[in-house]
Design a protein around this motif. Sequence first.
Motif, mmCIF file in Angstrom:
data_model
loop_
_atom_site.group_PDB
_atom_site.id
_atom_site.type_symbol
_atom_site.label_atom_id
_atom_site.label_comp_id
_atom_site.label_asym_id
_atom_site.label_seq_id
_atom_site.Cartn_x
_atom_site.Cartn_y
_atom_site.Cartn_z
ATOM 1 N N ALA A 181 5.063 -63.012 2.969
ATOM 2 C CA ALA A 181 3.848 -62.216 3.089
ATOM 3 C C ALA A 181 3.482 -61.628 1.732
ATOM 4 O O ALA A 181 4.304 -61.617 0.807
ATOM 5 N N VAL A 182 2.242 -61.117 1.638
ATOM 6 C CA VAL A 182 1.724 -60.606 0.366
ATOM 7 C C VAL A 182 1.108 -59.229 0.566
ATOM 8 O O VAL A 182 0.355 -59.006 1.517
ATOM 9 N N ARG A 239 8.602 -61.651 11.837
ATOM 10 C CA ARG A 239 8.318 -60.994 10.569
ATOM 11 C C ARG A 239 8.762 -61.874 9.399
ATOM 12 O O ARG A 239 9.631 -62.745 9.551
ATOM 13 N N PRO A 240 8.168 -61.663 8.230
ATOM 14 C CA PRO A 240 8.565 -62.436 7.048
ATOM 15 C C PRO A 240 9.952 -62.030 6.552
ATOM 16 O O PRO A 240 10.422 -60.925 6.833
ATOM 17 N N THR A 241 10.553 -62.932 5.824
ATOM 18 C CA THR A 241 11.847 -62.615 5.199
ATOM 19 C C THR A 241 11.671 -62.170 3.749
ATOM 20 O O THR A 241 12.633 -61.738 3.130
ATOM 21 N N ALA A 242 10.435 -62.298 3.233
ATOM 22 C CA ALA A 242 10.185 -61.908 1.841
ATOM 23 C C ALA A 242 8.761 -61.406 1.682
ATOM 24 O O ALA A 242 7.841 -61.882 2.345
ATOM 25 N N LEU A 269 15.557 -58.451 3.877
ATOM 26 C CA LEU A 269 14.194 -58.608 3.361
ATOM 27 C C LEU A 269 14.229 -58.639 1.845
ATOM 28 O O LEU A 269 14.782 -57.737 1.209
ATOM 29 N N SER A 270 13.637 -59.679 1.262
ATOM 30 C CA SER A 270 13.513 -59.765 -0.199
ATOM 31 C C SER A 270 12.141 -59.255 -0.622
ATOM 32 O O SER A 270 11.147 -59.475 0.067
ATOM 33 N N ILE A 271 12.101 -58.577 -1.773
ATOM 34 C CA ILE A 271 10.846 -58.011 -2.287
ATOM 35 C C ILE A 271 10.716 -58.348 -3.772
ATOM 36 O O ILE A 271 11.641 -58.135 -4.552
#
Length: 352
Positions: A181-182, A239-242, A269-271
């Motif tokens: 996601a962004v 949900r996204p993982t990143a 979760l990666s950011i």
Amino acid sequence: MKTTIYDVAREAGVSIAAVSQVINGKGKISKERRNDIIQIMERLNYQPSVIASALTGKKTYTLGLLVPDISNPFFAEIARSVEDQGHQRGYSLVICSTDNKDEKVERYLSLLQQKSVDGIIIGTGVKNRELLNPLFEKSIPTILIARDMPSLDLQTVLVDDYSGGAIAARHLIELGHKALAVLAENPKVSSSRERIRGFSETLVQAGIELQESWIQTCREDLVKDGKCKAIEILQNTKRPTALFCCNDLLAIGALQAAKELGLKVPKQLSIVGFDNTILASVTDPPLTTVSQPTELMGKMAVDLLIEQLKTKTISNPRKILPPELYVRDSTAKPPNKSHATNDKKNKLDSIN
């Protein structure tokens, strides 16, 4: 008692003419000696009459800088670089925060013209580009920094934002992430658009779909909005993982959201952020982020502006610098169960 040019000359052990040459940027005076005289002027608080210089058509040795928000560490670092480089060349700097609002851009441009600044560096969004027409009509040297307006004949210093988004995408793809996601800035800002385009097109090339609902725009308080939008995304059943965040402030908001939801970064979760401001290295965990060379950008903008002042011409209109990825502790391989639910039990227990 007001300091005069005679006081400066006596303190520096030079002639009045030499001091005048330093003030006006002329004469064959070494860089070291010029800096010595500038430091003496500062120590004695000597201030040449800017108004008098403006009225006689001479340089005022002041530059203007427009940024969206000086409290944003990225623009604070840009401003510091411009200020330092300008100071070395004998210029003072007037900094204006516009909040990316045209009414403020118009007001500050008018103010800077009234102050007869020698040149202006624009690092803010401008929706109505006709606001810049007075600068062109008066032939005021103008540089864009960290912003792109290809339709205008302006020298530009910026990082390759498209490449920066692509670098972030490749990093997450190589780690194995497929649900991404962004968090974006205002889509009217060219840098944000290009970062998203580079990110999404790189995903497409890897056969990964970026859901439209997983591109969230944050407009005002970037940390607060980033947190709110990240919570919206992360509370979905899938949900996204990143998360790719278009600047470090949004990434900090995402870190706050993960903490509030009980998600461990980077285990669950990666950011990835963008800018590599000083904040990126002091968050918990430290941020993986795409770096912009702020010091070099500021130096190049001032150099180009002073070149315009001297030659009255524009050469090398676009300076596009390469971004660089700084990998820290906010990114890792995705969890085994990549689409964990937002059920309270699964928040902490379903992913080991």
